[in-house]
Design a protein around this motif. Structure first.
Motif, mmCIF file in Angstrom:
data_model
loop_
_atom_site.group_PDB
_atom_site.id
_atom_site.type_symbol
_atom_site.label_atom_id
_atom_site.label_comp_id
_atom_site.label_asym_id
_atom_site.label_seq_id
_atom_site.Cartn_x
_atom_site.Cartn_y
_atom_site.Cartn_z
ATOM 1 N N VAL A 1 40.698 -9.629 2.481
ATOM 2 C CA VAL A 1 39.362 -9.637 3.087
ATOM 3 C C VAL A 1 38.237 -9.543 2.049
ATOM 4 C CG1 VAL A 1 37.829 -8.494 4.726
ATOM 5 C CG2 VAL A 1 40.277 -8.707 5.245
ATOM 6 N N THR B 1 44.487 -0.021 -0.672
ATOM 7 C CA THR B 1 43.550 -1.062 -0.240
ATOM 8 C C THR B 1 42.522 -1.333 -1.324
ATOM 9 O OG1 THR B 1 43.795 -0.356 2.069
ATOM 10 C CG2 THR B 1 41.885 -1.713 1.531
ATOM 11 N N LEU C 1 45.524 -5.904 3.121
ATOM 12 C CA LEU C 1 44.194 -6.035 3.716
ATOM 13 C C LEU C 1 43.139 -6.023 2.612
ATOM 14 C CD1 LEU C 1 44.378 -3.788 6.912
ATOM 15 C CD2 LEU C 1 44.049 -6.265 6.830
ATOM 16 N N ILE D 1 50.626 -3.096 4.418
ATOM 17 C CA ILE D 1 49.525 -3.574 5.265
ATOM 18 C C ILE D 1 48.196 -3.077 4.709
ATOM 19 C CG2 ILE D 1 48.432 -3.270 7.528
ATOM 20 C CD1 ILE D 1 51.272 -3.499 8.723
ATOM 21 N N TYR D 2 48.155 -1.798 4.320
ATOM 22 C CA TYR D 2 46.957 -1.276 3.655
ATOM 23 C C TYR D 2 46.632 -2.116 2.422
ATOM 24 C CZ TYR D 2 46.819 3.232 6.186
ATOM 25 O OH TYR D 2 46.701 4.215 7.135
ATOM 26 N N LEU E 1 51.144 -10.426 6.275
ATOM 27 C CA LEU E 1 50.855 -9.360 7.235
ATOM 28 C C LEU E 1 51.627 -9.491 8.547
ATOM 29 C CD1 LEU E 1 47.055 -8.551 6.807
ATOM 30 C CD2 LEU E 1 49.033 -7.235 6.071
#
Length: 371
Positions: A325, A198, A321, A317-318, A41
């Protein structure tokens, strides 16, 4: 691009070995797994436009060298700490190769065939992510337990050759006098494709990080490589179909398939059925690395023709993540409740999130028709 992504999951079948060496639980494994995103990231955030300034080839060569260094570290010092550092280095390497490689592929081909360039990028990375784990599992089953399986040796031999010969690829990009550190960009309305990325990559992360731990408990760990291979490779097989579809339709189809696939995996774990686990992994793969991945990448070219590298960074990035997480949270939940309950909670979350995202798409379509 294939070789860097091949290295990313090459060590996955050995997760239980590294965990045993350091006496850690599910949370520790998922934290080491997510270290990949901790390296990736920041690379996407701050170096997504690096290749615009220094050219496409050098960042790609740097990523090749990083993936070899990461794998060598695991051979020399097999432990949780080494796995964490290796995943961190692999994340940096992937961040460099996905942004510069995607832009380079588009420039090497006819700019009027943007969709074919996207297909090549999606195919090479899908084959790499899936092939690494399968190659290691096959090597371990063929030659027995080892901390340096044949797949590692293939990587160590191939990367130096690739790094040297890569300079013979024609330089087609034009260097730009831009700042060295450039933030990613998010073209208008690409969040409609970013959010599904995501969701689907969170599911793929669960299959790569959590499912192998459950396979170990079921004494099916020899099948880890095949599960991960199917979780990605079937998506590669679906990419030609996705290429012929409208991007919106491909994304909606992927959104429907992702919860179905993971529910089947949970049923397979509950019933201790390898066949169901393999089937669920294949369905999940068609959604993530097939329909959703290709449709999202295909939207970037027309929306950011002069900033492909930075737009690609924004999309990933989407994706990453989601790749980190939820997986770490599920690992912590698994240590408290057990692996199967954690997977059930994740599947319920996936169903709810899918309904919300598809409702966004339905409202958007209705708005366009009314307008």
């Amino acid at each position: 691009m294939f070789m860097v992504t091949f290295a990313v999951n090459i060590q996955t079948p050995l997760y239980s070995v590294y965990a045993k060496e350091s006496n850690i639980g599910s949370t520790g494994v998922t934290i080491a797994f997510a270290a990949y995103v901790a390296g990736l990231l920041p690379t996407l955030f701050f170096l997504g436009g690096l290749s615009d300034r220094i050219g496409r080839r050098l960042p790609i060569i740097m990523s090749l060298l990083l993936c070899v260094s990461a794998t060598a570290l695991l051979v020399v010092l097999p432990s949780w700490g080494s796995l964490f550092m290796a995943r961190l280095l692999l994340g940096i390497g992937t961040g460099l190769v996905t942004t510069s490689g995607t832009a380079y592929m588009s420039e090497l081909l006819d700019k009027n065939d943007e969709r074919f360039a996207t297909l090549l990028v999606a195919s090479s990375t899908s084959l790499g992510f899936s092939g690494g784990a399968l190659a290691t599992s096959f090597s371990l089953s063929l030659h027995g337990p080892s901390l340096m399986p044949a797949s590692f040796i293939i990587l160590f031999v191939s990367v130096p050759i690739l790094s040297i010969t890569f300079f013979k690829i024609p330089r087609v990009d034009t260097l730009k006098n831009v700042p060295l550190f450039r933030l990613p960009i998010f073209p208008p309305n690409t969040w409609l494709y970013g959010l599904p990325m995501t969701l689907v990559w969170a599911t793929t992360g669960m299959i790569i990080a959590i499912v192998p731990l459950e396979l170990k408990n079921l004494q099916l760990d020899n099948w880890t490589g095949l599960v991960i291979f199917l979780a990605i490779f079937v998506g590669f097989l679906c990419q030609p179909i996705a290429r012929k579809m409208n991007n919106s339709n491909a994304l909606v189809l992927g959104g429907i398939l992702i919860p179905i696939g993971f529910i089947i995996i949970v049923l397979g774990v509950w019933l201790q059925s390898l066949s169901l686990i393999l089937l669920g992994s294949a369905i999940t793969s068609s959604a993530s690395y097939g329909f959703t991945y290709l449709s999202a990448l295909s939207e970037l070219g027309p929306r950011a023709p002069n900033n492909k590298a930075r737009a690609t960074a924004g999309l990933f990035i989407y994706a990453y993540l989601g790749f980190s997480v939820p997986v770490v949270a599920s690992g912590a939940l698994a240590d408290m409740l057990g692996l199967l309950p954690a997977m059930i909670v994740f599947s319920i979350t996936i169903i709810i999130a899918t309904i919300i995202i598809l409702s966004f798409w339905y409202r958007r379509k209705q708005y366009i028709l009314e307008f």
